[in-house]
Design a protein around this motif. Structure first.
Motif, PDB file in Angstrom:
ATOM      1  N   TYR A   9     -10.260  -3.269  -1.667  1.00 43.72           N
ATOM      2  CA  TYR A   9      -9.524  -2.559  -3.006  1.00 43.72           C
ATOM      3  C   TYR A   9     -10.590  -2.489  -4.099  1.00 43.72           C
ATOM      4  CZ  TYR A   9      -5.350  -3.444  -0.403  1.00 43.72           C
ATOM      5  OH  TYR A   9      -4.395  -3.523   0.793  1.00 43.72           O
TER       6      TYR A   9
ATOM      7  N   GLN B 101       0.359   4.428   0.734  1.00 47.62           N
ATOM      8  CA  GLN B 101       0.033   5.287   1.610  1.00 47.62           C
ATOM      9  C   GLN B 101       0.678   4.958   3.025  1.00 47.62           C
ATOM     10  OE1 GLN B 101      -2.227   4.217  -0.215  1.00 47.62           O
ATOM     11  NE2 GLN B 101      -2.518   6.121  -1.821  1.00 47.62           N
TER      12      GLN B 101
ATOM     13  N   ASP C 157      -4.491   2.719  -4.680  1.00 44.65           N
ATOM     14  CA  ASP C 157      -4.380   2.105  -3.219  1.00 44.65           C
ATOM     15  C   ASP C 157      -3.287   0.952  -3.282  1.00 44.65           C
ATOM     16  OD1 ASP C 157      -6.147   0.588  -4.459  1.00 44.65           O
ATOM     17  OD2 ASP C 157      -7.882   1.201  -3.361  1.00 44.65           O
TER      18      ASP C 157
ATOM     19  N   GLU D 122       0.887  -1.352  -0.182  1.00 46.52           N
ATOM     20  CA  GLU D 122       0.072   0.096   0.019  1.00 46.52           C
ATOM     21  C   GLU D 122       0.886   1.308  -0.092  1.00 46.52           C
ATOM     22  OE1 GLU D 122      -3.764  -1.945   2.459  1.00 46.52           O
ATOM     23  OE2 GLU D 122      -2.525  -0.444   3.315  1.00 46.52           O
TER      24      GLU D 122
END
Length: 783
Positions: free
Chosen positions: A743, A462, A696, A460
């Motif tokens: 997702y 982030q 993402d 991921e």
């Protein structure tokens, strides 16, 4: 009537008292000496309160699935409440029917042993050891005695310890300790592991017949090993059930019905080379147990510096040796019962392993075997010199355990060569599984050179959480890790770093340059001019930078490289997490450095995360055996490039997928959502790469053979779009199909606030000026 001699009578009375009291007093003194440790080791109160047992360290996925264990003894402790009543009843009925009545020593059973077993020589009269005494033996006096005297002494210690255990623990706690401590063989130590290994269940779910079999093993696990002696074990199970009938725990009818059943073994082999995340678990084990780097132990000063930095900056590197327990000793992952909570998602790990296996075993490897069938140099390239082939095979031979073992035993090289060239029976790996074969060890080395290997990592952007980690095709046969350990030339997947520099310095994706060969002058007076693998029908025309990266054209890449210098490109790559060695030469723009997949996926995540590099991490926290958090792990974060630059790169990478070298994601795999990516193919098709980004999730994969001289003959099969990209596609199809993962293929890359760069080139449809939506009209690569 004779007068009684009172004096004589008194003496007799005294003698009788002496004879009566001496054994009592002597026994009291003896047991006092034993209890005080005067006659050998005696556990302290602290030892009794915290008996030392080797507990396995557990590795958990982020969705709380047990992925594997590190252990000296494969033991996981449980509480009494987690035990099936069938287990408790079977144990008491078989081993210690008066367990709830005595305080550690059953004098009735002891008397039976003395008069029936010892004096009467009846070996079937039963034993005298209580459950508590058996526990005492397992915990503190388990070493085999070498003489009768030593065994008597050991037995006396067990009595003392048993009484002490009864004072410190409840009856329920002693039962739990017993089941946690007992070794059920086949790497099943403790009832929790045994329940999984033999029946693939948990202790609280054991049926009566399963519980009876496991309790039956307590008499002698080697003798009643259900894998080796199933009939003998079944008979022992019947004995346990008879005891349960005898003491009214079950009805005779139930016993009779169970006796008709088979053992029902559902054996789950315990092997570090099997299961989910094998490469990841091994990587984690190595990282946790690293020792502080000492310069004298290194052949390479560069590697010493790298490891020294890791020791200081990476909290996971050498964690066990950098952190101390309350007693000031280092943590031991094999015995301290740690709980390691990882970022890996169990389902995504499964999907990744399936994607690698399906593509390589069912498609690519079969094509490779077909191409190299009956070729004299197979699996090496047809023009690879025979001398180098021999060098490669000999080098591989010297890395084998067989070679090291023979060398250690003093065999001469000639003798070793004879061994390696003598056919023997062996199991070999194939795309369809293991098969029995007869071949020489040297032939097997050459055979295994045929295999394509792969690495895959998904994270991921982030959070930096690595959700899937596949270091290779099959850990049992190929243990080299191609995610973090392996480093290969990255080819055109390096080009985005150069284009990032260009976007950062003000170039637009629409900037046009001539599609002609580019010559770059080198400091030594020579020149460098790259070629393309195939000729474009646009040669001589003006084309945009976005066309150049989408089609991975080396002329355009060289043109961009000529506008800057290699040091500037390296600086960009460093900010985005690339730590591997990179030579500052113009050819760097074509991906000449050897870089790990781990680094590349982490770097590409910067684009998806609006220019912020988040270091990929594998562990979120580590707990002790009691669930106390010892450390929480967080990734390192730094703003590598501006958000606008990142968005421009996302735009360019989306173009690669829409109409460039990654377009088969849409055409063949029907992945039409917001995706960017870059393929990579190195010289002679030795390496195939694909790294794809979504808003993402960022994932990357590498495919290639162990030797770079072993590869596909042509670009059609050997390019990254054919070797690596399908793994990414198969994985993402499964991820999107599983709605529980969260997702969505509807998620889009966000356009930065205030972003005003005009991306409406002449090649684009004039009616489409909204760059925030991903559709076919946005890209029209006429130039």
């Amino acid at each position: 009537m004779k007068k009684v001699n009172k004096s004589k009578y008194k003496k007799v009375i005294i003698l009788l008292w002496i004879f009566f009291l001496i054994p009592i007093i002597s026994s009291a003194i003896l047991f006092k000496l034993i209890s005080d440790g005067k006659m050998g080791f005696m556990p302290s109160i602290e030892d009794l309160a915290n008996p030392k047992t080797n507990l396995a360290t557990e590795i958990y996925s982020s969705d709380k699935v047990l992925m594997g264990k590190y252990f000296k003894e494969n033991r996981l402790n449980i509480n009494y409440n987690n035990l099936s009543p069938n287990l408790v009843n079977a144990l008491i009925a078989t081993e210690d029917v008066r367990y709830l009545e005595h305080s550690g020593i059953d004098f009735y059973s002891l008397g039976r042993v003395i008069f029936k077993t010892i004096i009467g020589r009846n070996k079937n009269a039963g034993g005298g050891s209580t459950i508590t005494q058996q526990l005492a033996k397992m915990l503190f006096t388990g070493k085999p005695s070498r003489s009768i005297t030593e065994r008597v002494k050991q037995k006396l210690k067990e009595w003392v310890i048993a009484v002490k255990l009864e004072k410190h623990y409840t009856k329920e706690e002693i039962i739990a300790l017993y089941f946690n401590k007992f070794d059920f063989l086949n790497l099943a130590v403790g009832i929790k592991t045994a329940s999984t290994v033999y029946f693939n269940t948990t202790p609280d779910s054991l049926t009566l017949e399963q519980a009876a079999m496991l309790v039956g093993m307590a008499k002698n696990p080697s003798k009643y090993n259900p894998l080796r002696f199933p009939e003998r074990t079944k008979n022992r199970r019947e004995t346990v059930l008879d005891q349960m009938v005898k003491y009214n725990y079950i009805a005779p009818e139930l016993r009779d019905s169970i006796n008709e059943l088979s053992l029902g073994i559902n054996f789950q082999k315990v092997d570090h080379k099997l299961g989910s995340g094998t490469y990841f678990r091994e990587y984690l084990r190595q990282q946790l147990t690293k020792r502080e780097p000492i310069k004298e132990n290194y052949y390479s000063y560069t590697q010493y510096k790298i490891d020294s930095v890791k020791w200081i900056e990476d909290p996971l590197y050498g964690w066990c040796n950098k952190n101390k327990k309350p007693d000031s000793t280092s943590y031991n992952i094999y015995s301290d019962g740690l709980k390691i909570h990882t970022t890996i998602n169990y389902k995504m790990q499964h999907y990744a392993e399936l994607a690698v296996s399906n593509h390589l075993n069912k498609d690519l490897q079969i094509e490779f075997f077909k191409e190299h069938k009956n070729r004299k140099n197979a699996p090496f390239a047809w023009d690879f010199p025979k001398k180098k082939i021999k060098t490669s095979l000999v080098s591989a031979m010297k890395r084998t355990d067989r070679y090291r073992r023979l060398k250690k035993q003093g065999y001469s090289q000639d003798s070793i060569d004879v061994v390696f060239n003598t056919p023997v029976a062996m199991k070999v790996y194939t795309p369809y599984g293991e098969v029995d074969s007869i071949m020489s060890p040297m032939d097997s080395i050459r055979y295994y050179k045929h295999f394509l290997h792969s690495g895959f990592m998904s994270m991921e952007p982030q959070t930096g959480y690595v959700r899937a980690y596949v270091g290779g095709l099959n850990f049992k046969h190929f243990q080299y890790d191609h995610v973090t350990l392996g480093k290969r030339q990255v080819g055109s997947t390096f080009k985005p770093f150069l284009y990032t520099l260009a976007m950062q310095e003000g170039y637009s994706p629409c900037h046009e340059v001539p599609l002609v060969p580019v010559v770059i002058d080198l400091p030594n007076g020579e020149t460098w001019s790259p070629r393309n693998s195939d000729k474009s029908d646009k040669e001589g025309e003006m084309v945009s930078l976005q066309w150049g990266i989408a089609n991975s054209n080396n002329y355009i890449t060289a043109w961009v490289m000529k506008q800057f210098n290699p040091f500037a490109v390296i600086e960009v790559a460093r900010k985005m997490g690339i730590k591997s060695s990179m030579d500052p030469v113009p050819s760097i723009c074509l991906g000449t450095p050897d870089i790990s997949l781990y680094e590349m996926v982490g770097a590409f995540s910067t684009f998806a995360n609006k220019g912020v590099y988040v270091q990929p991490i594998f562990v979120t926290r580590i707990e002790d055996k009691n669930g106390n958090v010892l450390q929480i792990f967080k990734p390192k974060v730094n703003e590598a490039i501006s958000e606008n630059t990142a968005h421009l790169m996302v735009h360019l990478l989306r173009g690669v997928v829409l109409q460039g070298s990654g377009s088969r994601l849409r055409r063949k795999y029907d992945l039409t959502n917001d995706i960017g990516g870059k393929t990579g193919t190195t010289q002679n098709q030795s390496d195939g790469w694909f790294i794809g980004i979504t808003p993402d999730l960022v994932s990357g994969t590498w495919v290639g053979c162990e030797d770079r001289a072993v590869h596909f003959a042509g670009i059609k099969l050997g390019q990254g779009a054919n070797m690596a990209l399908p793994i990414w596609a198969i994985y993402m199809q499964q991820v999107y199909a599983d709605s529980t993962l969260g997702y969505s293929n509807k998620t889009k890359f966000e356009r930065p606030a205030g972003f005003n760069t005009n991306l409406d080139c002449d090649e684009y449809n004039e009616n489409n000026n909204d760059n925030s939506d991903f559709n076919n009209e946005e890209f029209n690569f006429n130039k």
